[in-house]
Design a protein around this motif. Structure first.
Motif, PDB file in Angstrom:
ATOM      1  N   ASP A   1     -38.299  18.337 -32.590  1.00 22.23           N
ATOM      2  CA  ASP A   1     -38.324  19.172 -31.389  1.00 22.23           C
ATOM      3  C   ASP A   1     -37.176  18.802 -30.452  1.00 22.23           C
ATOM      4  O   ASP A   1     -36.538  19.682 -29.853  1.00 22.23           O
ATOM      5  CB  ASP A   1     -39.644  18.995 -30.637  1.00 22.23           C
ATOM      6  N   MET A   2     -36.929  17.514 -30.328  1.00 27.18           N
ATOM      7  CA  MET A   2     -35.899  17.069 -29.400  1.00 27.18           C
ATOM      8  C   MET A   2     -34.514  17.514 -29.860  1.00 27.18           C
ATOM      9  O   MET A   2     -33.647  17.852 -29.051  1.00 27.18           O
ATOM     10  CB  MET A   2     -35.965  15.555 -29.230  1.00 27.18           C
ATOM     11  N   GLN A   3     -34.297  17.532 -31.172  1.00 24.70           N
ATOM     12  CA  GLN A   3     -33.005  17.961 -31.695  1.00 24.70           C
ATOM     13  C   GLN A   3     -32.840  19.479 -31.642  1.00 24.70           C
ATOM     14  O   GLN A   3     -31.743  19.974 -31.373  1.00 24.70           O
ATOM     15  CB  GLN A   3     -32.832  17.461 -33.128  1.00 24.70           C
ATOM     16  N   THR A   4     -33.914  20.204 -31.900  1.00 22.88           N
ATOM     17  CA  THR A   4     -33.799  21.667 -31.960  1.00 22.88           C
ATOM     18  C   THR A   4     -34.017  22.339 -30.612  1.00 22.88           C
ATOM     19  O   THR A   4     -33.389  23.369 -30.320  1.00 22.88           O
ATOM     20  CB  THR A   4     -34.812  22.241 -32.968  1.00 22.88           C
ATOM     21  N   GLN A   5     -34.889  21.765 -29.762  1.00 23.16           N
ATOM     22  CA  GLN A   5     -35.228  22.407 -28.498  1.00 23.16           C
ATOM     23  C   GLN A   5     -34.543  21.768 -27.288  1.00 23.16           C
ATOM     24  O   GLN A   5     -34.163  22.463 -26.341  1.00 23.16           O
ATOM     25  CB  GLN A   5     -36.747  22.375 -28.290  1.00 23.16           C
ATOM     26  N   PHE A   6     -34.397  20.440 -27.306  1.00 27.44           N
ATOM     27  CA  PHE A   6     -33.847  19.738 -26.143  1.00 27.44           C
ATOM     28  C   PHE A   6     -32.321  19.617 -26.189  1.00 27.44           C
ATOM     29  O   PHE A   6     -31.652  19.718 -25.165  1.00 27.44           O
ATOM     30  CB  PHE A   6     -34.444  18.329 -26.036  1.00 27.44           C
ATOM     31  N   LEU A   7     -31.773  19.393 -27.380  1.00 30.21           N
ATOM     32  CA  LEU A   7     -30.344  19.114 -27.489  1.00 30.21           C
ATOM     33  C   LEU A   7     -29.466  20.285 -27.059  1.00 30.21           C
ATOM     34  O   LEU A   7     -28.484  20.066 -26.324  1.00 30.21           O
ATOM     35  CB  LEU A   7     -30.009  18.669 -28.917  1.00 30.21           C
ATOM     36  N   PRO A   8     -29.734  21.533 -27.488  1.00 30.03           N
ATOM     37  CA  PRO A   8     -28.841  22.637 -27.080  1.00 30.03           C
ATOM     38  C   PRO A   8     -28.708  22.804 -25.561  1.00 30.03           C
ATOM     39  O   PRO A   8     -27.579  22.872 -25.059  1.00 30.03           O
ATOM     40  CB  PRO A   8     -29.475  23.860 -27.755  1.00 30.03           C
ATOM     41  N   PRO A   9     -29.815  22.871 -24.791  1.00 27.30           N
ATOM     42  CA  PRO A   9     -29.632  23.010 -23.333  1.00 27.30           C
ATOM     43  C   PRO A   9     -29.011  21.776 -22.700  1.00 27.30           C
ATOM     44  O   PRO A   9     -28.316  21.881 -21.681  1.00 27.30           O
ATOM     45  CB  PRO A   9     -31.056  23.251 -22.808  1.00 27.30           C
ATOM     46  N   LEU A  10     -29.218  20.607 -23.303  1.00 25.16           N
ATOM     47  CA  LEU A  10     -28.623  19.389 -22.776  1.00 25.16           C
ATOM     48  C   LEU A  10     -27.109  19.420 -22.964  1.00 25.16           C
ATOM     49  O   LEU A  10     -26.348  19.072 -22.057  1.00 25.16           O
ATOM     50  CB  LEU A  10     -29.231  18.172 -23.473  1.00 25.16           C
ATOM     51  N   LYS A  11     -26.656  19.852 -24.147  1.00 25.14           N
ATOM     52  CA  LYS A  11     -25.217  19.983 -24.390  1.00 25.14           C
ATOM     53  C   LYS A  11     -24.603  21.035 -23.478  1.00 25.14           C
ATOM     54  O   LYS A  11     -23.492  20.847 -22.955  1.00 25.14           O
ATOM     55  CB  LYS A  11     -24.958  20.343 -25.848  1.00 25.14           C
ATOM     56  N   ALA A  12     -25.312  22.138 -23.286  1.00 24.30           N
ATOM     57  CA  ALA A  12     -24.807  23.185 -22.407  1.00 24.30           C
ATOM     58  C   ALA A  12     -24.669  22.673 -20.975  1.00 24.30           C
ATOM     59  O   ALA A  12     -23.699  22.999 -20.283  1.00 24.30           O
ATOM     60  CB  ALA A  12     -25.737  24.396 -22.446  1.00 24.30           C
ATOM     61  N   CYS A  13     -25.605  21.861 -20.555  1.00 24.18           N
ATOM     62  CA  CYS A  13     -25.556  21.265 -19.226  1.00 24.18           C
ATOM     63  C   CYS A  13     -24.362  20.344 -19.094  1.00 24.18           C
ATOM     64  O   CYS A  13     -23.625  20.383 -18.094  1.00 24.18           O
ATOM     65  CB  CYS A  13     -26.844  20.505 -18.939  1.00 24.18           C
ATOM     66  N   ALA A  14     -24.127  19.507 -20.103  1.00 23.11           N
ATOM     67  CA  ALA A  14     -22.996  18.571 -20.083  1.00 23.11           C
ATOM     68  C   ALA A  14     -21.671  19.329 -20.032  1.00 23.11           C
ATOM     69  O   ALA A  14     -20.752  18.957 -19.292  1.00 23.11           O
ATOM     70  CB  ALA A  14     -23.040  17.673 -21.313  1.00 23.11           C
ATOM     71  N   ASP A  15     -21.572  20.424 -20.783  1.00 21.10           N
ATOM     72  CA  ASP A  15     -20.350  21.225 -20.781  1.00 21.10           C
ATOM     73  C   ASP A  15     -20.123  21.879 -19.418  1.00 21.10           C
ATOM     74  O   ASP A  15     -19.001  21.880 -18.898  1.00 21.10           O
ATOM     75  CB  ASP A  15     -20.412  22.302 -21.862  1.00 21.10           C
ATOM     76  N   ALA A  16     -21.189  22.442 -18.860  1.00 21.03           N
ATOM     77  CA  ALA A  16     -21.077  23.116 -17.561  1.00 21.03           C
ATOM     78  C   ALA A  16     -20.724  22.115 -16.455  1.00 21.03           C
ATOM     79  O   ALA A  16     -19.888  22.389 -15.594  1.00 21.03           O
ATOM     80  CB  ALA A  16     -22.372  23.840 -17.226  1.00 21.03           C
ATOM     81  N   LEU A  17     -21.366  20.964 -16.503  1.00 15.89           N
ATOM     82  CA  LEU A  17     -21.100  19.935 -15.499  1.00 15.89           C
ATOM     83  C   LEU A  17     -19.681  19.392 -15.635  1.00 15.89           C
ATOM     84  O   LEU A  17     -18.972  19.201 -14.651  1.00 15.89           O
ATOM     85  CB  LEU A  17     -22.132  18.811 -15.652  1.00 15.89           C
ATOM     86  N   GLY A  18     -19.271  19.162 -16.878  1.00 18.27           N
ATOM     87  CA  GLY A  18     -17.929  18.643 -17.111  1.00 18.27           C
ATOM     88  C   GLY A  18     -16.849  19.616 -16.651  1.00 18.27           C
ATOM     89  O   GLY A  18     -15.766  19.192 -16.217  1.00 18.27           O
ATOM     90  N   SER A  19     -17.130  20.895 -16.738  1.00 19.75           N
ATOM     91  CA  SER A  19     -16.128  21.911 -16.360  1.00 19.75           C
ATOM     92  C   SER A  19     -15.799  21.914 -14.889  1.00 19.75           C
ATOM     93  O   SER A  19     -14.743  22.408 -14.476  1.00 19.75           O
ATOM     94  CB  SER A  19     -16.602  23.306 -16.792  1.00 19.75           C
ATOM     95  N   VAL A  20     -16.696  21.351 -14.064  1.00 22.47           N
ATOM     96  CA  VAL A  20     -16.452  21.339 -12.619  1.00 22.47           C
ATOM     97  C   VAL A  20     -15.953  19.972 -12.150  1.00 22.47           C
ATOM     98  O   VAL A  20     -15.684  19.798 -10.959  1.00 22.47           O
ATOM     99  CB  VAL A  20     -17.713  21.729 -11.825  1.00 22.47           C
ATOM    100  N   LEU A  21     -15.848  19.027 -13.072  1.00 23.63           N
ATOM    101  CA  LEU A  21     -15.352  17.702 -12.725  1.00 23.63           C
ATOM    102  C   LEU A  21     -13.867  17.624 -13.008  1.00 23.63           C
ATOM    103  O   LEU A  21     -13.429  17.863 -14.135  1.00 23.63           O
ATOM    104  CB  LEU A  21     -16.082  16.636 -13.524  1.00 23.63           C
ATOM    105  N   LEU A  22     -13.090  17.288 -12.012  1.00 30.10           N
ATOM    106  CA  LEU A  22     -11.641  17.179 -12.195  1.00 30.10           C
ATOM    107  C   LEU A  22     -11.301  15.890 -12.879  1.00 30.10           C
ATOM    108  O   LEU A  22     -11.956  14.864 -12.689  1.00 30.10           O
ATOM    109  CB  LEU A  22     -10.931  17.263 -10.839  1.00 30.10           C
TER     110      LEU A  22
END
Length: 279
Positions: A257-278
């Motif tokens: 469950d953690m790999q299929t349900q938790f990992l995708p939104p977590l990666k998306a969050c990391a990408d979105a957060l990283g995009s606003v960090l200079l």
């Protein structure tokens, strides 16, 4: 206090005392090192969730400093408003929060991460946190908590060993090889649960797996019943500046469950957060 919390508190006391007893020796002969300031900071660190009101003797035992040194430190901190006293027991005052506020307010990740973590927490109905690596430990920078899973409260500023936490393993996997080998040479692997990795060769293999996979998934290595999954956060230059994780109780989510349900939104969050960090 639970047995687990007592055990964690004991480990923390040993770590503080060990660090305190060694700092003077490590910096002996350094004319720029201010030992009195270091002692004052050690006294502040003696206080925690489970040690909110301490006597001079208790602070001395926790830090390894002499009673005389502790007495002078506490007196100075009291005069400055960082410590209060009631019936010969000392406690931290709100003024101490100013010591960490400057860092948090000037760190882009700590400033901007909260809404991103809140969104993940809202979607998954689990706690989501961000942390950075400081020495051999992770330090919580931001947190969105749905429920309390661990026996200790995880707050901004909480420190945990890197080797047995998902965010810690992610951050270790991004260290340069020489820095990672130095870490392996000095780290003391203590069994927090029966699942904790306690051998350096096994930990080295695990960190390699995390580096190759791009995430860390831990099953009850830090505390019984706790599962967590973490990914790195990269700034505009592609440098890893932190890690974020989602944690849950083992009864609520399987490893799949953690790999299929938790990992995708977590990666998306990391990408979105990283995009606003200079960078």
């Amino acid at each position: 206090m639970t047995e687990s919390a007592q055990s964690n508190e004991g480990r923390e006391q040993i770590q503080i005392a060990k660090h305190s007893s060694g700092f003077a020796e490590d910096h002996a002969g350094d004319p720029n090192f201010m030992a009195s300031l270091a002692r004052g900071l050690q006294v502040i660190r003696a206080f925690s969730e489970h040690r909110r009101n301490l006597t001079i003797s208790q602070v001395s035992q926790t830090t390894g400093l002499s009673r005389a040194a502790v007495r002078r430190c506490l007196y100075t901190l009291k005069v400055l408003g960082y410590v209060g006293e009631d019936s010969k027991r000392f406690s931290l005052r709100p003024q101490v929060l100013t010591l960490g506020h400057a860092y948090l307010s000037s760190t882009p990740l700590a400033v901007v991460a909260q809404p991103y973590l809140d969104k993940v927490s809202e979607v998954l109905h689990e706690s989501c946190s961000a942390a950075s690596l400081d020495g051999d430990e992770i330090v919580y920078l931001c947190r969105s908590a749905e429920t309390r899973i661990m026996s200790i409260s995880l707050l901004v500023g909480t420190r945990l060993p890197a080797y047995c936490t998902s965010m810690g393993q992610v951050l270790l996997s991004q260290l340069p090889r020489d820095a990672l080998e130095e870490y392996f040479a000095r780290v003391r692997l203590v069994a927090r649960t029966e699942r904790t990795i306690t051998s350096v060769p096994e930990l080295r293999t695990q960190i390699d797996k995390v580096r190759n996979a791009g995430y860390a998934l831990l099953d009850q290595e830090l505390e019984a019943g706790l599962r967590s999954i973490a990914v790195p956060v990269r700034d505009g230059r592609g440098c890893v500046v932190a890690a974020i994780n989602v944690s849950t109780h083992a009864s609520r989510a399987s490893l799949d469950d953690m790999q299929t349900q938790f990992l995708p939104p977590l990666k998306a969050c990391a990408d979105a957060l990283g995009s606003v960090l200079l960078g």
